[in-house]
Motif scaffolding. Structure first.
Motif, short mmCIF file in Angstrom:
data_model
loop_
_atom_site.label_atom_id
_atom_site.label_comp_id
_atom_site.label_asym_id
_atom_site.label_seq_id
_atom_site.Cartn_x
_atom_site.Cartn_y
_atom_site.Cartn_z
N MET A 1 34.38 42.10 40.87
CA MET A 1 34.58 41.16 41.96
C MET A 1 33.23 40.59 42.37
SD MET A 1 37.32 43.42 44.17
CE MET A 1 36.96 42.50 45.64
N ASP A 2 33.24 39.36 42.83
CA ASP A 2 32.04 38.74 43.39
C ASP A 2 31.93 39.12 44.86
OD1 ASP A 2 31.40 37.46 40.99
OD2 ASP A 2 32.54 35.67 41.51
N GLN B 1 38.18 38.38 47.52
CA GLN B 1 39.33 39.27 47.65
C GLN B 1 39.79 39.72 46.25
OE1 GLN B 1 40.75 40.60 50.24
NE2 GLN B 1 39.70 39.45 51.85
N PRO B 2 40.33 40.95 46.12
CA PRO B 2 40.77 41.42 44.80
C PRO B 2 41.79 40.50 44.12
CG PRO B 2 40.66 43.26 46.32
CD PRO B 2 40.43 42.01 47.14
N ALA B 3 42.76 39.99 44.87
CA ALA B 3 43.76 39.10 44.26
C ALA B 3 43.13 37.82 43.72
CB ALA B 3 44.85 38.77 45.28
N ALA C 1 40.04 37.58 42.71
CA ALA C 1 39.21 37.97 41.56
C ALA C 1 40.05 38.14 40.30
CB ALA C 1 38.47 39.27 41.88
N VAL C 2 41.23 38.75 40.41
CA VAL C 2 42.03 38.96 39.21
C VAL C 2 42.52 37.63 38.65
CG1 VAL C 2 44.36 39.38 40.14
CG2 VAL C 2 43.59 40.62 38.13
N ILE C 3 42.93 36.71 39.50
CA ILE C 3 43.37 35.39 39.03
C ILE C 3 42.21 34.65 38.37
CG2 ILE C 3 44.14 33.11 39.84
CD1 ILE C 3 45.88 34.69 41.92
N ARG C 4 41.01 34.73 38.97
CA ARG C 4 39.82 34.09 38.40
C ARG C 4 39.47 34.69 37.05
NH1 ARG C 4 35.07 36.09 38.08
NH2 ARG C 4 35.29 37.56 39.82
#
Length: 164
Positions: free
Chosen positions: A53-54, A58-60, A62-65
């Motif tokens: 994660m940057d 947010q975790p959600a 980050a996963v989409i990115r």
């Protein structure tokens, strides 16, 4: 992929010593029930799409990115599937503990392809035809199979995968 500026600055201060990082993984299913995996360019092994994660992310998000950056696939998150701590020591000696949140995702668009330097290949696999995966990748997939249900976590004092 080279380390981010944030990680580079931390490593300049900590050297190869232990640093904890928040990370995310995606267990992505398509309409045929196949799972999207990529073959890592650094190890040649097949695994799930994942990344750090940057700061402030947010975790959600980050996963989409991460999925978009690595595979050109668009996803929606269906649920949090699990969270666990796992250790990594890189070939250069850098020691990390990753706090990984993994999400069950559904592909909604895009064409699965190699989209950055982190992958040698990107492919959809049927669950009964997965390539060789490490126990941690297998664990994240198995805990993501149910469409609903509680997120997996290690009970107090429990190892992620005993002996791994």
């Amino acid at each position: 992929m080279p380390a981010s500026e944030y990680v580079t600055e931390l490593r300049a201060k900590a050297g190869p010593g232990l640093i904890m990082f928040p990370t995310v993984s995606a267990v992505i299913f398509n309409d045929r029930g196949e799972v999207l995996l990529h073959q890592r360019s650094d190890t040649g092994r097949w695994t799930l799409i994942a990344g750090m994660m940057d700061p402030g992310e947010q975790p959600a998000d980050a996963v989409i990115r991460e999925v978009r950056e690595e595979t050109a696939v668009d996803v929606v998150i269906e649920r949090l599937a699990g969270i666990a701590l796992h250790e990594v020591t890189y070939p250069n000696g850098d020691h990390c503990q990753m706090v990984n949140s993994w999400f069950r995702c559904r592909a909604t668009g895009g064409e699965a392809r190699v989209n950055d330097s982190e992958s040698l290949a990107v492919e959809w696999f049927p669950l009964d035809g997965l390539p060789e995966l490490n126990p941690y990748a297998q664990h994240r997939i198995s805990t993501s199979l149910a469409e609903d249900g509680p997120a997996w976590f290690a009970a107090p004092g429990e190892e992620l995968i005993p002996g791994w």
